[in-house]
Design a protein around this motif. Sequence first.
Motif, PDB file in Angstrom:
ATOM      1  N   VAL A   1      -2.182  62.333  41.622  1.00  0.00           N
ATOM      2  CA  VAL A   1      -2.562  62.109  42.981  1.00  0.00           C
ATOM      3  C   VAL A   1      -2.524  60.589  43.530  1.00  0.00           C
ATOM      4  CG1 VAL A   1      -4.054  64.410  43.105  1.00  0.00           C
ATOM      5  CG2 VAL A   1      -4.934  62.264  42.024  1.00  0.00           C
ATOM      6  N   SER A   2      -2.395  60.320  44.852  1.00  0.00           N
ATOM      7  CA  SER A   2      -2.322  58.903  45.291  1.00  0.00           C
ATOM      8  C   SER A   2      -4.000  58.611  45.492  1.00  0.00           C
ATOM      9  CB  SER A   2      -1.506  58.968  46.350  1.00  0.00           C
ATOM     10  OG  SER A   2      -1.789  59.992  47.311  1.00  0.00           O
ATOM     11  N   ASP A   3      -4.745  59.341  45.674  1.00  0.00           N
ATOM     12  CA  ASP A   3      -6.128  59.102  45.860  1.00  0.00           C
ATOM     13  C   ASP A   3      -7.135  60.074  44.975  1.00  0.00           C
ATOM     14  OD1 ASP A   3      -8.463  57.989  46.751  1.00  0.00           O
ATOM     15  OD2 ASP A   3      -8.424  58.852  48.711  1.00  0.00           O
ATOM     16  N   ASP A   4      -7.895  59.582  44.015  1.00  0.00           N
ATOM     17  CA  ASP A   4      -8.662  60.540  43.021  1.00  0.00           C
ATOM     18  C   ASP A   4     -10.001  60.816  43.498  1.00  0.00           C
ATOM     19  OD1 ASP A   4      -9.349  57.948  42.381  1.00  0.00           O
ATOM     20  OD2 ASP A   4      -9.035  58.366  40.348  1.00  0.00           O
ATOM     21  N   ASN A   5     -10.139  60.794  44.725  1.00  0.00           N
ATOM     22  CA  ASN A   5     -11.523  61.357  45.160  1.00  0.00           C
ATOM     23  C   ASN A   5     -12.053  62.633  44.540  1.00  0.00           C
ATOM     24  OD1 ASN A   5     -13.304  63.087  47.073  1.00  0.00           O
ATOM     25  ND2 ASN A   5     -12.190  62.210  48.813  1.00  0.00           N
ATOM     26  N   PRO A   6     -13.198  62.445  43.994  1.00  0.00           N
ATOM     27  CA  PRO A   6     -13.754  63.738  43.059  1.00  0.00           C
ATOM     28  C   PRO A   6     -13.580  65.043  43.862  1.00  0.00           C
ATOM     29  CG  PRO A   6     -15.385  62.197  43.363  1.00  0.00           C
ATOM     30  CD  PRO A   6     -14.418  61.557  44.207  1.00  0.00           C
ATOM     31  N   ARG A   7     -13.845  65.159  45.045  1.00  0.00           N
ATOM     32  CA  ARG A   7     -13.698  66.372  45.973  1.00  0.00           C
ATOM     33  C   ARG A   7     -12.173  66.996  45.630  1.00  0.00           C
ATOM     34  NH1 ARG A   7     -13.510  70.023  49.890  1.00  0.00           N
ATOM     35  NH2 ARG A   7     -12.259  69.462  51.703  1.00  0.00           N
ATOM     36  N   PHE A   8     -11.047  66.110  45.451  1.00  0.00           N
ATOM     37  CA  PHE A   8      -9.791  66.539  45.386  1.00  0.00           C
ATOM     38  C   PHE A   8      -9.561  67.131  44.049  1.00  0.00           C
ATOM     39  CE2 PHE A   8      -8.462  63.130  48.515  1.00  0.00           C
ATOM     40  CZ  PHE A   8      -8.371  63.855  49.522  1.00  0.00           C
ATOM     41  N   LEU A   9     -10.476  66.677  42.827  1.00  0.00           N
ATOM     42  CA  LEU A   9     -10.196  67.201  41.699  1.00  0.00           C
ATOM     43  C   LEU A   9     -10.663  68.567  41.496  1.00  0.00           C
ATOM     44  CD1 LEU A   9     -10.625  63.966  39.570  1.00  0.00           C
ATOM     45  CD2 LEU A   9      -8.563  65.083  40.652  1.00  0.00           C
TER      46      LEU A   9
ATOM     47  N   LEU B   1     -10.937  70.626  44.161  1.00  0.00           N
ATOM     48  CA  LEU B   1     -10.056  71.466  44.927  1.00  0.00           C
ATOM     49  C   LEU B   1      -8.820  71.952  44.039  1.00  0.00           C
ATOM     50  CD1 LEU B   1      -9.466  70.139  48.478  1.00  0.00           C
ATOM     51  CD2 LEU B   1     -10.165  72.527  48.069  1.00  0.00           C
ATOM     52  N   ALA B   2      -8.112  70.930  43.123  1.00  0.00           N
ATOM     53  CA  ALA B   2      -7.320  70.958  42.323  1.00  0.00           C
ATOM     54  C   ALA B   2      -7.435  72.171  41.370  1.00  0.00           C
ATOM     55  CB  ALA B   2      -6.935  70.002  41.455  1.00  0.00           C
ATOM     56  N   GLN B   3      -8.580  72.456  40.971  1.00  0.00           N
ATOM     57  CA  GLN B   3      -8.970  73.352  39.857  1.00  0.00           C
ATOM     58  C   GLN B   3      -9.040  74.799  40.649  1.00  0.00           C
ATOM     59  OE1 GLN B   3     -12.555  72.326  37.655  1.00  0.00           O
ATOM     60  NE2 GLN B   3     -13.206  74.635  37.299  1.00  0.00           N
ATOM     61  N   HIS B   4      -9.316  74.743  41.890  1.00  0.00           N
ATOM     62  CA  HIS B   4      -9.310  75.954  42.756  1.00  0.00           C
ATOM     63  C   HIS B   4      -7.903  76.462  43.099  1.00  0.00           C
ATOM     64  CE1 HIS B   4     -11.679  78.250  45.558  1.00  0.00           C
ATOM     65  NE2 HIS B   4     -10.875  77.659  46.453  1.00  0.00           N
ATOM     66  N   PHE B   5      -7.077  75.577  43.356  1.00  0.00           N
ATOM     67  CA  PHE B   5      -5.512  76.279  43.629  1.00  0.00           C
ATOM     68  C   PHE B   5      -4.917  76.480  42.290  1.00  0.00           C
ATOM     69  CE2 PHE B   5      -6.325  73.501  47.560  1.00  0.00           C
ATOM     70  CZ  PHE B   5      -6.324  74.664  48.346  1.00  0.00           C
ATOM     71  N   TRP B   6      -5.078  75.688  40.975  1.00  0.00           N
ATOM     72  CA  TRP B   6      -4.576  75.834  40.099  1.00  0.00           C
ATOM     73  C   TRP B   6      -5.082  77.146  39.277  1.00  0.00           C
ATOM     74  CZ3 TRP B   6      -0.166  75.154  37.833  1.00  0.00           C
ATOM     75  CH2 TRP B   6       0.404  75.055  36.444  1.00  0.00           C
ATOM     76  N   GLY B   7      -6.398  77.354  39.578  1.00  0.00           N
ATOM     77  CA  GLY B   7      -6.692  78.576  39.114  1.00  0.00           C
ATOM     78  C   GLY B   7      -7.438  78.311  37.800  1.00  0.00           C
ATOM     79  N   ALA B   8      -7.662  77.189  37.102  1.00  0.00           N
ATOM     80  CA  ALA B   8      -8.196  76.866  36.064  1.00  0.00           C
ATOM     81  C   ALA B   8      -8.761  75.167  36.185  1.00  0.00           C
ATOM     82  CB  ALA B   8      -7.411  77.240  34.806  1.00  0.00           C
ATOM     83  N   PRO B   9      -9.390  74.821  35.245  1.00  0.00           N
ATOM     84  CA  PRO B   9      -9.864  73.406  34.986  1.00  0.00           C
ATOM     85  C   PRO B   9      -8.254  72.514  34.763  1.00  0.00           C
ATOM     86  CG  PRO B   9     -11.541  74.459  33.923  1.00  0.00           C
ATOM     87  CD  PRO B   9     -10.289  75.508  34.265  1.00  0.00           C
ATOM     88  N   ILE B  10      -8.211  71.390  35.520  1.00  0.00           N
ATOM     89  CA  ILE B  10      -6.929  70.844  35.386  1.00  0.00           C
ATOM     90  C   ILE B  10      -7.229  69.161  35.310  1.00  0.00           C
ATOM     91  CG2 ILE B  10      -6.663  70.780  38.021  1.00  0.00           C
ATOM     92  CD1 ILE B  10      -3.893  70.792  37.571  1.00  0.00           C
ATOM     93  N   SER B  11      -6.826  68.777  34.130  1.00  0.00           N
ATOM     94  CA  SER B  11      -7.027  67.357  33.820  1.00  0.00           C
ATOM     95  C   SER B  11      -6.195  66.718  32.605  1.00  0.00           C
ATOM     96  CB  SER B  11      -8.709  66.998  33.523  1.00  0.00           C
ATOM     97  OG  SER B  11      -8.999  67.382  32.379  1.00  0.00           O
ATOM     98  N   PRO B  12      -6.332  65.454  32.657  1.00  0.00           N
ATOM     99  CA  PRO B  12      -6.527  64.499  33.454  1.00  0.00           C
ATOM    100  C   PRO B  12      -5.587  64.315  34.831  1.00  0.00           C
ATOM    101  CG  PRO B  12      -5.275  63.322  31.691  1.00  0.00           C
ATOM    102  CD  PRO B  12      -5.451  64.864  31.358  1.00  0.00           C
ATOM    103  N   ALA B  13      -6.101  63.993  35.696  1.00  0.00           N
ATOM    104  CA  ALA B  13      -5.272  63.643  36.958  1.00  0.00           C
ATOM    105  C   ALA B  13      -4.953  61.986  36.893  1.00  0.00           C
ATOM    106  CB  ALA B  13      -6.058  63.989  38.057  1.00  0.00           C
ATOM    107  N   LEU B  14      -3.986  61.762  37.070  1.00  0.00           N
ATOM    108  CA  LEU B  14      -3.372  60.487  37.129  1.00  0.00           C
ATOM    109  C   LEU B  14      -3.161  59.858  38.518  1.00  0.00           C
ATOM    110  CD1 LEU B  14      -0.749  60.665  34.084  1.00  0.00           C
ATOM    111  CD2 LEU B  14      -3.257  60.119  34.018  1.00  0.00           C
ATOM    112  N   ALA B  15      -3.957  58.917  38.782  1.00  0.00           N
ATOM    113  CA  ALA B  15      -4.084  58.313  40.166  1.00  0.00           C
ATOM    114  C   ALA B  15      -2.933  57.245  40.223  1.00  0.00           C
ATOM    115  CB  ALA B  15      -5.240  57.610  40.716  1.00  0.00           C
ATOM    116  N   VAL B  16      -2.005  57.204  41.223  1.00  0.00           N
ATOM    117  CA  VAL B  16      -0.914  56.172  41.154  1.00  0.00           C
ATOM    118  C   VAL B  16      -1.040  55.784  42.770  1.00  0.00           C
ATOM    119  CG1 VAL B  16       0.580  56.875  39.741  1.00  0.00           C
ATOM    120  CG2 VAL B  16       0.934  57.935  41.962  1.00  0.00           C
ATOM    121  N   ARG B  17      -0.757  54.709  42.981  1.00  0.00           N
ATOM    122  CA  ARG B  17      -0.765  53.972  44.385  1.00  0.00           C
ATOM    123  C   ARG B  17       0.529  53.311  44.831  1.00  0.00           C
ATOM    124  NH1 ARG B  17      -5.973  54.103  46.599  1.00  0.00           N
ATOM    125  NH2 ARG B  17      -7.271  55.102  45.092  1.00  0.00           N
TER     126      ARG B  17
END
Lengths: 256, 256
Positions: free
Chosen positions: A230-238, A240-256
């Motif tokens: 993700v380009s911004d790792d706002n906790p809310r986005f993480l 949401l990610a779980q919601h769409f993927w249907g399971a916990p998903i981590s780690p998310a790597l932030a790049v800018r």
Amino acid sequence: MSVVGIFDSGLGGLLTARLLRERRPDITILYYGDTAHLPYGDKSPAQIRSYVRGIVGFLREEGAEMIAIACNTASAVAYDTACEAAKGAPVLSAIQPALSAFERRRYPEPVGVIGTYTTIRSGIYGKALQSIDYVVRELATPVLVPLIEEGWIDHPATEAAIDTYLTQLGEVGTLLLACTHYPLIEASIARFYAKRGQKVSLLSTAALLAEEIARIVLPAEGEGTLSFWVSDDNPRFLELAQHFWGAPISPALAVR
Amino acid sequence: MSVVGIFDSGLGGLLTARLLRERRPDITILYYGDTAHLPYGDKSPAQIRSYVRGIVGFLREEGAEMIAIACNTASAVAYDTACEAAKGAPVLSAIQPALSAFERRRYPEPVGVIGTYTTIRSGIYGKALQSIDYVVRELATPVLVPLIEEGWIDHPATEAAIDTYLTQLGEVGTLLLACTHYPLIEASIARFYAKRGQKVSLLSTAALLAEEIARIVLPAEGEGTLSFWVSDDNPRFLELAQHFWGAPISPALAVR
């Protein structure tokens, strides 16, 4: 070819990734959510093209052999840019698989199309479907994305919104869900029509894109993996990610 | 001093303008909606400051003798920038009048604060109210803005959303509506508490800002006018403008 790069302005495209994974667990998926710049609907085409150029270049460097644009807005305004940046790798937009489906098979009319304001205002689905002689009814349904992002899938607010929108859309033979998020409420939409005894074929651009990727990509040995940026790792986005993927998903790597 | 410049990332601040006009029809209002850059919640503070600098400069050139920031996000991150750009004209943020109200009078506790994700995550109201010894309960209620922007004021979806959010917030003595849009659903919120026999004081940052401007600005002769600019004149925004202002409003001048 078994490494597919999928990107979206946000995390809704993870639903396409999940539908792809269900069909083809052998495919390795690289997912990029441009969370620093969402929503794309508010940006100028030039700006979106510049984001897309960067993302596609990044996914190619990470090893993507094919690129899928899960985002409707980026598909509409930056497909050529993505092809150029893909340097020879095939690029699928969210739009093509949907139109191919309507060409391959004759779906019942009228065809309803629901999506965000940006998608509906662009008229991209409506015009394309009319060009292959479908009678089309389009409606922007902007409240659905925030309801889904709040996780209110079987919530009375979402039921009430679906009720108002689909009543306003009027009778249709087929309904195309032209937004990455909508498959999550497909069951509620089906219930709306079932309650009224109406037979309506439901199609979603997210599922059709996943099917098209599954159809094209050659089988690979073993099980594929998912990498997720993700380009911004706002906790809310993480969340949401779980919601769409249907399971916990981590780690998310932030790049800018 | 009878010309006030009000700005917001979008058109919600027109509600503050309308509440001001109801109290003080003699004041001339210059309104700027930065519709090309909304929502501010997704932008970096540096980016927001650069927008605010431009807007305040513009409003001053157009004759504003006082500046009011209707937007919570801009108030939180760009107040100093606005003061600098105002070159000596007084600047009011959305936050100060609310905190003054809580200082002037002791409101029943706990104080509930509802707003967008950005406002609640910033903790700006919660921290300030705690610093003057209030017990505070904060909750982000992100679905309410899109519901209001859809015009669904007395809609079952909005009622259901209010129900879920206020139940989740728990019992409060006072509720601060910390978002420009929320006064439009104040009646529904009051109904929620009335149905449960709960006495809750409702305050809104939009109304408190309007009251503060009305209190400060010297009386003028005759009737004031409204001038209205947007940075992107998307037809949907013009519909919304009418919604917040409570009457058709035109012409809107687009500046870039």
